[in-house]
Write a protein that holds these residues in place. Structure first.
Motif, short mmCIF file in Angstrom:
data_model
loop_
_atom_site.label_atom_id
_atom_site.label_comp_id
_atom_site.label_asym_id
_atom_site.label_seq_id
_atom_site.Cartn_x
_atom_site.Cartn_y
_atom_site.Cartn_z
N VAL A 34 -13.92 -3.24 -1.14
CA VAL A 34 -12.99 -3.09 -2.25
C VAL A 34 -11.65 -3.65 -1.81
N THR A 35 -11.12 -4.60 -2.58
CA THR A 35 -9.79 -5.15 -2.34
C THR A 35 -8.92 -4.68 -3.49
N GLY A 36 -8.22 -3.59 -3.26
CA GLY A 36 -7.41 -2.94 -4.29
C GLY A 36 -7.38 -1.45 -4.04
N ASP A 37 -6.56 -0.74 -4.79
CA ASP A 37 -6.42 0.70 -4.61
C ASP A 37 -7.60 1.45 -5.21
N ILE A 38 -7.91 2.60 -4.60
CA ILE A 38 -8.98 3.48 -5.06
C ILE A 38 -8.35 4.80 -5.45
N ASN A 39 -8.76 5.35 -6.61
CA ASN A 39 -8.26 6.64 -7.05
C ASN A 39 -9.42 7.41 -7.68
N ALA A 40 -9.92 8.42 -6.97
CA ALA A 40 -11.04 9.24 -7.47
C ALA A 40 -10.99 10.60 -6.79
N PRO A 41 -11.58 11.61 -7.42
CA PRO A 41 -11.58 12.93 -6.78
C PRO A 41 -12.41 12.98 -5.50
N HIS A 42 -13.61 12.40 -5.55
CA HIS A 42 -14.50 12.41 -4.39
C HIS A 42 -14.76 10.96 -3.98
N VAL A 43 -14.45 10.64 -2.72
CA VAL A 43 -14.61 9.27 -2.23
C VAL A 43 -15.37 9.31 -0.91
N ILE A 44 -16.42 8.49 -0.83
CA ILE A 44 -17.21 8.36 0.39
C ILE A 44 -17.17 6.88 0.77
N ILE A 45 -16.66 6.58 1.95
CA ILE A 45 -16.51 5.18 2.37
C ILE A 45 -17.25 4.95 3.68
N ASN A 46 -18.07 3.91 3.68
CA ASN A 46 -18.72 3.45 4.90
C ASN A 46 -18.57 1.94 5.01
N GLY A 47 -17.80 1.34 4.13
CA GLY A 47 -17.57 -0.10 4.12
C GLY A 47 -16.11 -0.40 4.35
N THR A 48 -15.61 -1.47 3.72
CA THR A 48 -14.25 -1.95 3.93
C THR A 48 -13.41 -1.79 2.67
N VAL A 49 -12.19 -1.30 2.85
CA VAL A 49 -11.23 -1.16 1.75
C VAL A 49 -9.92 -1.78 2.18
N HIS A 50 -9.42 -2.71 1.37
CA HIS A 50 -8.11 -3.32 1.59
C HIS A 50 -7.21 -2.81 0.46
#
Length: 161
Positions: A64-80
Motif C-alpha cells: 500500500v502506497t498511501g495512508d491506512i485508516n481502519a479499526p483493525h489492521v493486520i500487516i505482513n507486507g509493505t506500507v509507504h
C-alpha cells in the motif's frame, strides 16, 4: 487440565468480503467496510467506512502506497504511508512500514519494522483528522518549544533582551 487452557490470540474474525489479488494494482483511494484482504498493490488511501468494524489485512506480497485508516489492521507486507488503527494493529514478521503508526492496541512480531513514529492513541475518535486536530488543541503543553514559560511572544514585536 486446569490452567493449561490455550488462550486465543486477539485477532478480528477472519471473514474478508473483498480481495485485491496479487495481479491487481488499484490506483486511487479505496473505501471499504467489512473485510479487505490485499495481495496486490494499492496506490492511494485505504479507509474504512465511519463506524464500521472493518478489518484490513495486507499480506506479505501486498503493498500500500498511501495512508491506512481502519479499526483493525493486520500487516505482513509493505506500507509507504501513515497507519491509523483505532482498535487493534497487528504487525507480522514481514511487515514493513515507512511512515508513522497511530494505534490503540499493538501486537508486533519479531522481524517487523517501522520507519517512523509509534504514537499511542487512547481515544479512537479523531484519528482521521489527526494532523488538523493536533494544531487546534491549545491545552497540550508544547514539548519542543524553546520559549521560556510566561513570555508573551504574540505581540509581534519579538522578545526584548
Amino acid at each position: 487440565m486446569l490452567g493449561k487452557k490455550k488462550q486465543k490470540p486477539r485477532r478480528p474474525a477472519g471473514h474478508f468480503d473483498t480481495l485485491i489479488s496479487s495481479r491487481t494494482t488499484v490506483e486511487g483511494d479505496v473505501h471499504f467496510s467489512g473485510g479487505l484482504h490485499v495481495d496486490g498493490r494499492i496506490r492511494g488511501k485505504v479507509m474504512a467506512d465511519e463506524g464500521a468494524d472493518a478489518v484490513l489485512r495486507v499480506s506479505e506480497v501486498g503493498e500500500v502506497t498511501g495512508d491506512i485508516n481502519a479499526p483493525h489492521v493486520i500487516i505482513n507486507g509493505t506500507v509507504h504511508g501513515d497507519v491509523y488503527a483505532s482498535a487493534h494493529l497487528e504487525l507480522a514478521e514481514k511487515a514493513s512500514i515507512n511512515g508513522s503508526v497511530y494505534y490503540n492496541l499493538i501486537e508486533m512480531a519479531m522481524g517487523a519494522s517501522v520507519n517512523g513514529n509509534l504514537v499511542h492513541q487512547r481515544e479512537p475518535v479523531g484519528l482521521i483528522g489527526q494532523d488538523r486536530s493536533r494544531a487546534d488543541r491549545p491545552e497540550e503543553p508544547a514539548t519542543e518549544s524553546s520559549e521560556p514559560v510566561g513570555v508573551d511572544t504574540s505581540s509581534g514585536g519579538g522578545k526584548s533582551e
